[in-house]
Every structure is written in structure tokens, then in C-alpha cells.
Design an enzyme around this catalytic site. Structure first.
Site, mmCIF file in Angstrom:
data_model
loop_
_atom_site.group_PDB
_atom_site.id
_atom_site.type_symbol
_atom_site.label_atom_id
_atom_site.label_comp_id
_atom_site.label_asym_id
_atom_site.label_seq_id
_atom_site.Cartn_x
_atom_site.Cartn_y
_atom_site.Cartn_z
ATOM 1 N N ASN A 113 -29.376 20.584 -53.464
ATOM 2 C CA ASN A 113 -30.994 20.707 -53.191
ATOM 3 C C ASN A 113 -31.517 19.450 -52.815
ATOM 4 O O ASN A 113 -31.626 18.574 -53.263
ATOM 5 C CB ASN A 113 -31.412 21.052 -54.522
ATOM 6 C CG ASN A 113 -32.928 21.437 -54.419
ATOM 7 O OD1 ASN A 113 -33.331 21.729 -53.443
ATOM 8 N ND2 ASN A 113 -33.612 21.475 -55.481
ATOM 9 N N GLU A 114 -31.685 19.715 -51.274
ATOM 10 C CA GLU A 114 -32.049 18.241 -50.298
ATOM 11 C C GLU A 114 -31.099 17.399 -50.808
ATOM 12 O O GLU A 114 -29.912 17.595 -51.345
ATOM 13 C CB GLU A 114 -33.451 17.917 -51.083
ATOM 14 C CG GLU A 114 -34.652 17.592 -49.968
ATOM 15 C CD GLU A 114 -34.479 16.301 -49.349
ATOM 16 O OE1 GLU A 114 -33.413 15.471 -49.623
ATOM 17 O OE2 GLU A 114 -35.214 16.301 -48.196
ATOM 18 N N TYR A 167 -22.815 2.867 -54.221
ATOM 19 C CA TYR A 167 -22.008 2.271 -53.215
ATOM 20 C C TYR A 167 -21.934 0.595 -53.732
ATOM 21 O O TYR A 167 -22.590 -0.182 -53.360
ATOM 22 C CB TYR A 167 -22.658 2.320 -51.894
ATOM 23 C CG TYR A 167 -22.741 3.674 -51.584
ATOM 24 C CD1 TYR A 167 -21.758 3.870 -50.392
ATOM 25 C CD2 TYR A 167 -23.502 4.571 -51.784
ATOM 26 C CE1 TYR A 167 -21.463 5.201 -49.912
ATOM 27 C CE2 TYR A 167 -23.245 5.863 -51.360
ATOM 28 C CZ TYR A 167 -22.390 6.492 -50.358
ATOM 29 O OH TYR A 167 -22.321 7.615 -49.833
ATOM 30 N N GLU A 203 -21.883 11.110 -54.718
ATOM 31 C CA GLU A 203 -21.314 10.319 -53.517
ATOM 32 C C GLU A 203 -20.913 9.091 -54.134
ATOM 33 O O GLU A 203 -21.627 8.299 -54.972
ATOM 34 C CB GLU A 203 -22.161 10.200 -52.546
ATOM 35 C CG GLU A 203 -22.615 11.042 -51.676
ATOM 36 C CD GLU A 203 -23.550 10.710 -50.562
ATOM 37 O OE1 GLU A 203 -23.711 9.490 -50.235
ATOM 38 O OE2 GLU A 203 -24.264 11.641 -50.028
ATOM 39 N N TYR A 271 -15.567 4.573 -40.776
ATOM 40 C CA TYR A 271 -16.065 4.439 -42.293
ATOM 41 C C TYR A 271 -15.116 3.506 -42.937
ATOM 42 O O TYR A 271 -15.215 3.314 -44.302
ATOM 43 C CB TYR A 271 -16.336 5.767 -42.998
ATOM 44 C CG TYR A 271 -17.590 5.593 -43.910
ATOM 45 C CD1 TYR A 271 -19.058 5.547 -43.417
ATOM 46 C CD2 TYR A 271 -17.471 5.330 -45.310
ATOM 47 C CE1 TYR A 271 -19.833 5.428 -44.334
ATOM 48 C CE2 TYR A 271 -18.383 5.179 -45.997
ATOM 49 C CZ TYR A 271 -19.766 5.363 -45.649
ATOM 50 O OH TYR A 271 -20.667 5.084 -46.276
#
Ligand code: GAL
Length: 913
Positions: A113-114, A167, A203, A271
């Protein structure tokens, strides 16, 4: 990814790619989401669909189509025009995804969702949620809380599974050996924020992106920063914190081809990931595979809870236990997670048969290990403990197999208790004999140890273990290639570069895979005992019965690729044509778009001037935009023009008066420092450049893409590209401006196959010179190495004939020789690279850092003619030339799947604009 033992792929869909103008949807060709989901199903990968609407992803506008960046309303809010814009897009993604959800036998398990980060309003978040649910999505909705800020973690607005993204090394790869420490507070955060759902990290860092500029370190540094040691320490650091679902960003980053990049990154989106942009596997992939196979085969690990954490001055050890089976795991690392010294730790563990003081456990610098205990394995094995790492544990045929590994030079101790006969139930009480194996890896390679008739132990150094693959033998079910759903049957195959698939028919094991084509590979296979023949890519493998592993049931044989070398031709025989007729006073711009005065939507005001020269307001949202401003010279004779140009970080813009070069204004980025995304510059008119009557200033601006829109910057994708201000110095005024960009703008662009993000507004692009089959017989013979003698824009094209043997997979790249040093602007240039009509490179000689441009599989015909096009924009009055252009290969791989050719439609005449 499936071959590496991973079970799920997480994808963003890209709003701009599939909805280039209001009401227009295109899911053909490379945009075919349904085809992707079919492949995932066939392969055996679950899918997390993440449509945004906003995706960030270092892509232009964070995925927003150009037309969305010109809306009046605030982006990523409940503004009515914004809602009207995204609703059909989300509905389309849901329509395609709906039949692919797991409840209908498909691979889709989660839906985002978004992008959903901090600072989103509840109203907007709930609007998106409602549209998704109303469109038939029933799999759990997920979310990505950047910075772990308790956003949307509670009803009624929470998604079904809350998650945070992380991250820990950030994105500056210039000090790749410098680590920030492991964040050990996530477990407690999870208990506070979302204890009732599995701990999900949608993520987690798998690499980093790299910005423009001479000081940008490049992706190999990012791969070092986030290398296999990072994977070992940081990913296991998440296991230790009870993370149950972990998605790594990125495992494969690919290419920002065409105009896909946002201004902060260049063409490559490699990446520093486990799989290179060129599709080649790295040692990061091997570590990922070692970790994945452990998690996949040790099912007891999945259900563990955190029992305790012991933090000494030397070590940090987290004890995990499975409450129903009692299996225990100790995740061990140095107390200082960034320490590089080698240490030997003493530790004791609990087992069902009492506590054990372990022999010393060594950690080689930045390494984390899992010590396993009380593990029931396969049919009849009980592992009391092991200080070695486990690659695989399970049953192959009638035997239990445990594959252990250590770093080269390490020693480990493993204690098994084996049952008298394999039919007895497992658990310490029913075991009658124990067996301790002290093994060390003094030399690389694999050894085998028969512990009992029913248990084979394999042991190797970590590198050798990393060459082992554990392909699934598909079953006959809906989820035939999904481990633990359709099949649990596997074999072990050591040696090859890649094993894609395996299947069994009768007494034959058939393996599909790829080999390093420059050498022979020894296959070491452990399969059920009725397997007596091996086939590699359809050919029988001669078995070597002299191998010392054969008595342990191994099938050993050597496979030798028949074609080992390839030759790649030089890029010669170039044709050339000028691509800047627009600079001439006489150029016919009658079909260009006339700028109308008045207030347009974009809320960012121009510095001065009463016209709004923002290209995207006129449909020219992608790539270079061109402007022609006319003024009359009478009594007032201007001596210069002042221009405020905006193209985004690292852009450039050049100006001409009546065909005379005035100069270039340079944007900048130096590894994301000294960012210049717009400029204000006065360009003097050369003597004798004015004419009486109408004069024309031509401006060419490189659009580096739209900015991203995170947090408070939700409207940043609206930052305009174009001319923000203009005035004549010394008298006179512009009487009109016209604009040109991508042919047809974002609603009528002609190349539907390559889509809205392939072409920009250069003359060569508008005419289609980059496409295969454009007639160039009348063009001048000139190479990009001869280049341009003065400032200007030219287009060069040639044919590249390839003759690479069938059955070889060869990742190919085009190389631009030699960056300029920073500051050498008088001979600097920008270049676009086109391969069979697709734009696969944007080279900036004075910024770099990218010089090698990988061409993805399918674009080049490996056994035919290819069209290479190079646009050269000389930015300074001394002209410019490319020092060298060549084609190069990465590794050469035999077997597997060769290139799949894509649709490369040829040129057909275009209406000029
Ligand atoms: C995340 C974002 C991704 C990507 C990443 C950095 O926060 O969700 O789309 O931008 O940062 O590469």
C-alpha cells in the site's frame, strides 16, 4: 534468485512506464506484468507486488509519470486531482494481479500500500488501501516504514503486516571498508510496534546506489561496502532479532535505460548487488545462497524465538529456540560488529542432553556464525550440536545428508547421536550411540564422512560450499517448483557456475545450467541412490569412478564446453549527420509548440519573466528539451542574454544565437556534493552575430529526470525542467518562445514498443536516426572518434555484426574510453548510446563515473547485424571527440539459456515536428 535458494521476488511496478498519459495504459512487451507473474509461477517464486503509486527507487519522479508532476494538487496527499490520477493506475495493477494471488493458485503473496514512508497523511494512505481492497486484492497489505518511526503500525490505518526498511551503511560507497555497526534494537522495536505479526523487513540493504560526478566511487566499491562479510554479519544480525520475512534491496538492480533514472544516479543501477547489472553472479550471491539454503532446509529455524542475548566484551551471542521442537541456534558475532580482527571465542550452549562447553569458535574478522543444537534432521538424524555452519540438512533418497562448512583453515566440532535403526523415532532419548566429528579445512575441497548407514556428512571450506547448488526436483502440483509446498525433493550439485533446474527420469538426473566456458568443470552430485546416469544440458556425462567421493555415493564427472572463446569486432565504418539544425536562424519551427503566457499548474515560480518555460507542461517530460526564443533587433541592440536553466543534478544546457555558439551552462554533482541542478548565466553575443529583424536564441537542456518525493519533499517531483528565467541584456525583449521535446510528447510518441522512457527531444531522436534500418547512405563517413570540430550536436551510427556461437551466453557491454578530468569543460561532451533503437547509456565526459554500459539480454542479436547509434553533444567551443568506443564481454558462459531476442522494431518515416 530461485537457484540461489530464495523463495520470493519483490517488485515495484512503474507508473510512468504503463500509464504515460492520462487514461492510456500499456502493458505490452517489457511492461507485461501478467507475463512476469506467469514466469514467477513457473519458476517457483512467490511475488510481492509493490505498485506505489510512489516507489522512490532512484527512478525519475519516484515513478510518477511526467503528467502527474504537472498537477496542481499536492503529490502523495489526498488532493482530488492527484487521487483522480493514481486511482486508475492502482486499479489496473490490481486487475492484472488479482487472478495471480495465492488464494487462486498464483504466486502473489503480499501487496504494498503506497511506498508508505514517514510523513504520509492517513487520509491518502487509507484512500489507496480502499482502492486496493475494492479492486479484489485479498493477500495481506504491507508497508515500508522508513527510519522505524511507528507510522501506520496501529488499527484502523495499519496495513496487515507492518514493516520497516533499513539501510545501515547508507549510500556513500567512497569508504567501502568503513562500517557503521549492526542495529541491535530492531527486535525490541518490533515487539513495541508490531508484535502480533511476523517481523517483516520489506527492504534491507543489499547494495547502494551511486551518484554522478568525478568523485563517485562506482559500483565495485558499493559491492565491497555491502560484500559477503556484510551479508554474513548484518543478515544474520536480523535472524538474531527474529526477523521472519526479509527482502533485500537490490538483489539485481539492472539498468536505468532511456530516461528512467532520477537525477541522483547514472545509467547503471548495478547497486553493487549480488547479481551484477550484466547478470553475472558475484561472491555476494554465493553467500546469499549459503544463507538461503540453510534457512530453506532447516525448517526448525523458522519458528524460533529469541531466548536470551549474551553480550561480553568479546562476543555478542543471541540464543534462539524453536518452542515446539526444541531446536536451538546461537547467532554469534564479535561484540564490536565492525571489528576486523580474527577472534576465538569460548562459549557454552544448552542441549537437551545437558550443557556443553564448546571447543573454541573462531570468527575470521567480520563474520557471523550460527551454532546449531538439538536439531532433528531428515528421517533419523539427531544433531546434538555443531560449531560448523550448515549449508544443507535433509534427506536425499534414503539417506540423511548434512553439509557442513567452515572458512578455510577453521576447525569445527559436530556431535551426532544416531539411532540404532532409522525407523526409530528421533529425539535424544531414543538414541544409542553418539559420534563426534572434528574436522578442519586445511585445504580447499569437499570431504565426505559416513556417520552411519543412514547419515552422510559432507564438509567443505566456505568457497567450495558456495559452488554447490540445491535444485528442486519439481513435483506434479500447482506449486511444483515451490519448496515445501509443491516439492521437498532436492539434489546437491557442486562445481558449476549456475544450476538452473534439475529433473529425474528413471535412473537419470538431468541438470540444466551454465558453465564458465573457458574451462572444464567437475560436477559432484549427491542424488538418490537409484540415480546412475547424469545428463548436463541434455548430454550424457561420463562418470569418473576413481573419485574418492564415489564410495560415499557421489556421482562425479567432468563437463567441458566445446566453444571456449569468442571474438568481438571493432566498431568501425561510422556514418555521421548533424543533429542541431535548430540552432540556425532559418530553421523551420512552425510546428513547435508556442508558449502561451499565463499561470500554469506548477507551483514553483520562475525567477523572473512572465512566461513559464517548463517543458513538461507542454508534454515534453522525458529527455532533452529544446527552446527557440525570438526577438527583434531595431534601435535597441542587446549584447547578451541571461538565462536561468534547470535540468536537474548534473545537467548541462547550451545556447546559440542565430547559429553562433554562445556557451554551455554546467550543472554539477561530485558524488552528491556540490550539487548544481539549475544555473543562471549571462551569455555574451559574439560580434556580428545579430541580424536586423528577427533573431533567435536556441537553447538545448539535458533533462536528468524528475526529482524524488520523499518525506517533506513530496512535491519535489514537480521541480521544473526548462527555462526558469530569461532576459536580453542591453536592450530589447523576447517576443515569443517555442518548445520542442520528444516527438509527439508523452501522449503521441511513436515508439510504443520501447515506450515513453526511451526517446528525448534531440533532432536525431525525433527523426528516428537511432532506430534500426534508418537509411544513412547519403551520410558523411565520420566516426565519433573524429567527433565534432566545434560546439554542436551530431549523430553517428554503424552496424555491429556479431557471430557468437549458439549455446553461449555472453554478457556484452559498450565501453567509452577515457573520462575527461574535472574542469576540462572546453572539450567536454555528453553522449547517448543507442543499441538497436534502445537508449542504453548516457555518458558525461566531465563527470562520469560510468564508462562501461552493459546491454541487457535480448537487445543485441548475437548472430546478426545490430545498429549502434551514438549522439555526441560537444559542450565547448573546441568541439569534442570520444577517445574510443568498443564492445567487450564479461564472462563467457556455456549452456543454460542463451539470449532471448526482444522486439526491435525498425525505423519507418516519421512526421517531422
Ligand atoms: C528505500 C526506497 C527504495 C530505494 C531505497 C534506496 O527507502 O524504498 O525505493 O529508493 O530506499 O535505494
Amino acid at each position: 534468485m530461485h537457484a540461489g535458494g530464495l523463495n520470493t521476488v519483490s517488485i515495484y511496478t512503474h507508473w510512468d512506464q504503463v500509464n504515460p498519459s492520462p487514461g492510456v495504459f500499456d502493458f505490452d512487451g517489457f511492461r507485461d506484468l501478467a507475463a512476469f507473474l506467469d514466469v514467477a509461477q513457473e519458476t517457483g517464486m512467490w511475488v510481492i507486488v509493490r505498485p506505489g503509486p510512489y516507489i522512490n527507487a532512484e527512478t525519475t519522479g519516484g515513478g510518477f509519470p511526467g503528467w502527474v508532476t504537472t498537477l496542481k494538487g499536492d503529490l502523495r496527499t489526498n488532493a482530488t486531482d492527484y487521487e483522480a490520477a493514481w486511482t486508475p493506475y492502482i486499479q489496473e495493477i490490481c486487475r492484472i494481479t488479482k487472478p495471480y494471488q495465492i488464494n487462486r493458485g498464483g504466486p502473489v503473496i503480499l501487496f504494498q500500500n503506497e511506498l508508505a514512508q514517514n510523513d504520509l497523511t492517513t487520509k491518502y494512505f487509507d484512500q489507496v488501501k480502499k482502492v486496493i481492497i475494492d479492486s479484489g486484492i485479498v493477500v495481506p497489505l504491507i508497508f515500508n516504514d522508513r527510519y522505524a518511526e511507528y507510522n501506520f503500525n496501529e488499527e484502523p490505518n495499519a496495513p496487515d503486516i507492518y514493516g520497516l526498511d533499513s539501510y545501515p551503511q547508507s549510500f556513500d560507497c567512497s569508504r567501502p571498508k568503513f562500517w557503521k555497526p549492526v542495529v541491535d534494537t530492531y527486535h525490541q522495536y518490533h515487539l513495541n510496534a508490531s508484535a502480533d505479526v511476523p517481523f517483516f523487513i520489506p527492504e534491507f540493504q543489499g547494495g547502494a546506489f551511486d551518484p554522478w560526478g568525478p568523485a563517485a566511487p562506482g559500483y565495485e566499491s558499493c559491492r565491497t561496502l555491502t560484500g559477503s562479510d556484510f551479508e554474513s554479519v548484518f543478515y544474520k544480525g536480523l535472524w538474531a532479532q527474529n526477523v521472519k520475512m526479509l527482502s533485500i534491496y537490490m538483489i539485481y538492480g539492472g539498468t536505468n535505460w532511456g530516461t528512467l533514472a532520477f537525477p541522483g544516479v547514472y545509467t547503471s543501477y548495478d547497486y553493487g548487488a549480488a547479481i551484477r547489472e550484466s547478470r553475472e553472479l558475484t561472491d555476494k550471491f554465493a553467500e546469499l545462497k549459503r544463507q538461503s539454503l540453510f534457512i530453506r532446509s532447516i525448517r526448525d529455524f523458522v519458528d524460533t524465538d529469541v531466548i536470551s542475548t549474551v553480550n561480553t566484551s568479546a562476543s555478542y551471542i543471541v540464543h534462539l529456540r524453536n518452542p515446539s521442537t526444541g531446536a536451538g541456534f546461537y547467532v554469534v558475532r564479535q561484540a564490536n560488529s565492525t571489528a576486523i580482527s580474527n577472534v576465538t571465542l569460548s562459549m557454552s550452549i544448552d542441549t537437551k542432553t545437558g550443557s556443553v562447553s564448546l571447543p573454541p569458535v573462531s570468527l575470521t574478522g567480520r563474520e557471523s556464525k550460527v551454532v546449531s543444537a538439538d536439531l532433528a534432521i531428515g528421517k533419523s538424524t539427531y544433531l546434538r550440536y555443531t560449531t560448523a555452519s550448515i549449508l544443507y540438512a535433509g534427506t536425499i533418497g534414503s539417506r540423511d545428508v548434512v553439509f557442513l562448512y567452515d572458512r578455510l583453515g577453521d576447525t569445527s566440532t559436530t556431535s551426532f547421536v544416531t539411532p540404532k535403526n532409522s525407523s526409530s523415532s528421533i529425539g535424544p532419548a531414543s538414541f544409542t550411540s553418539s559420534f563426534t566429528l572434528d574436522i578442519s579445512t586445511s585445504t580447499p575441497g569437499l570431504s565426505a564422512h559416513t556417520v552411519s548407514e543412514s547419515l552422510l556428512v559432507l564438509y567443505a571450506d566456505a568457497d567450495t560450499a558456495g559452488t554447490f547448488w540445491n535444485p528442486l526436483i519439481p513435483s506434479k502440483s500447482t506449486f511444483e517448483n515451490f519448496y515445501s509446498f509443491g516439492t521437498n525433493e532436492t539434489v546437491l550439485v557442486g562445481g558449476p557456475y549456475l544450476v538452473r533446474n534439475a529433473s529425474i527420469s528413471g535412473a537419470t538426473l538431468e541438470i540444466q545450467g551454465d558453465l564458465d566456458a573457458t574451462q572444464s568443470t567437475t560436477l559432484t552430485v549427491f542424488a538418490p541412490s537409484h540415480i546412475t546416469n547424469l545428463k548436463w544440458n541434455g548430454l550424457s556425462v561420463q562418470l569418473d569412478n576413481s573419485s574418492s567421493l564415489v564410495p560415499f555415493g557421489a556421482l562425479v564427472g567432468t563437463v567441458t564446453p566445446t566453444v571456449a572463446t569468442i571474438s568481438l569486432p571493432a566498431l568501425v565504418d561510422w556514418s555521421y549527420k548533424d543533429s542541431l539544425p535548430e540552432a540556425e536562424l532559418s530553421f523551420d519551427d512552425s510546428k513547435w509548440t508556442q508558449i502561451k503566457p499565463g499561470k500554469l499548474n506548477n507551483p514553483f515560480p520562475p525567477f523572473y519573466g512572465d512566461l513559464w518555460l517548463y517543458a513538461c507542461e507542454y508534454g515534453f517530460c522525458e529527455g532533452a528539451n529544446l527552446w527557440r526564443g525570438a526577438f527583434e533587433v531595431g534601435a535597441d541592440k542587446p549584447t547578451a542574454v541571461n538565462l536561468s536553466l534547470s535540468g536537474g543534478e548534473a545537467f548541462a544546457g547550451s545556447a546559440w544565437l542565430n547559429g553562433h555558439f554562445l556557451g554551455t551552462s554546467f550543472g554539477n554533482s561530485t558524488n552528491n556534493l556540490n550539487i548544481v541542478s539549475s544555473t543562471n548565466q549571462t551569455f555574451d553575443f559574439p560580434a556580428d552575430s545579430l541580424v536586423s529583424g528577427t533573431n533567435v536564441v536556441t537553447v538545448v537542456i539535458d533533462n536528468m529526470g524528475q526529482d524524488e518525493g520523499q518525506g517533506d519533499g513530496y512535491n519535489d517531483p514537480k521541480h521544473p525542467r526548462g527555462i526558469q528565467g530569461y532576459s536580453l541584456v542591453g536592450g530589447g525583449e523576447f517576443k515569443s518562445w517555442k518548445v520542442q521535446g520528444k516527438l509527439g510528447g508523452n501522449s503521441h510518441f511513436p515508439d510504443k514498443t520501447r515506450g515513453v522512457t526511451n526517446e528525448g527531444g534531440f533532432f536525431a531522436e525525433r527523426e528516428g536516426w537511432h532506430l534500426p534500418g534508418f537509411p544513412t547512405a547519403t551520410w558523411e563517413k565520420r566516426s565519433p572518434m573524429q567527433g565534432l570540430a566545434t560546439a554542436g550536436i551530431g549523430f553517428f551510427t554503424t552496424t555491429l555484426a556479431l557471430n557468437i556461437s549458439a549455446g553461449l551466453d555472453v554478457p556484452l557491454s559498450i565501453v567509452y574510453d577515457g573520462l575527461h578530468t574535472a574542469g576540462s569543460n572546453s572539450t567536454a561532451f555528453r553522449s547517448l548510446l543507442f543499441v538497436n533503437g534502445w537508449q542504453f547509456g548516457r555518458f558525461v565526459s566531465n563527470l562520469g563515473p560510468q564508462t562501461i554500459f552493459p546491454i541487457p539480454e535480448g537487445i543485441l542479436d548475437h548472430r546478426g547485424n545490430n545498429t549502434i547509434g551514438v549522439l555526441l553533444w560537444a559542450l565547448g567551443s573546441e568541439g569534442a571527440s570520444i577517445k574510443g568506443l568498443s564492445i567487450t564481454s564479461g564472462g563467457v558462459y556455456a549452456g543454460g539459456v542463451g539470449p532471448v531476442s526482444s522486439d526491435n522494431p525498425s525505423w519507418s518515416p516519421r512526421a517531422r515536428r
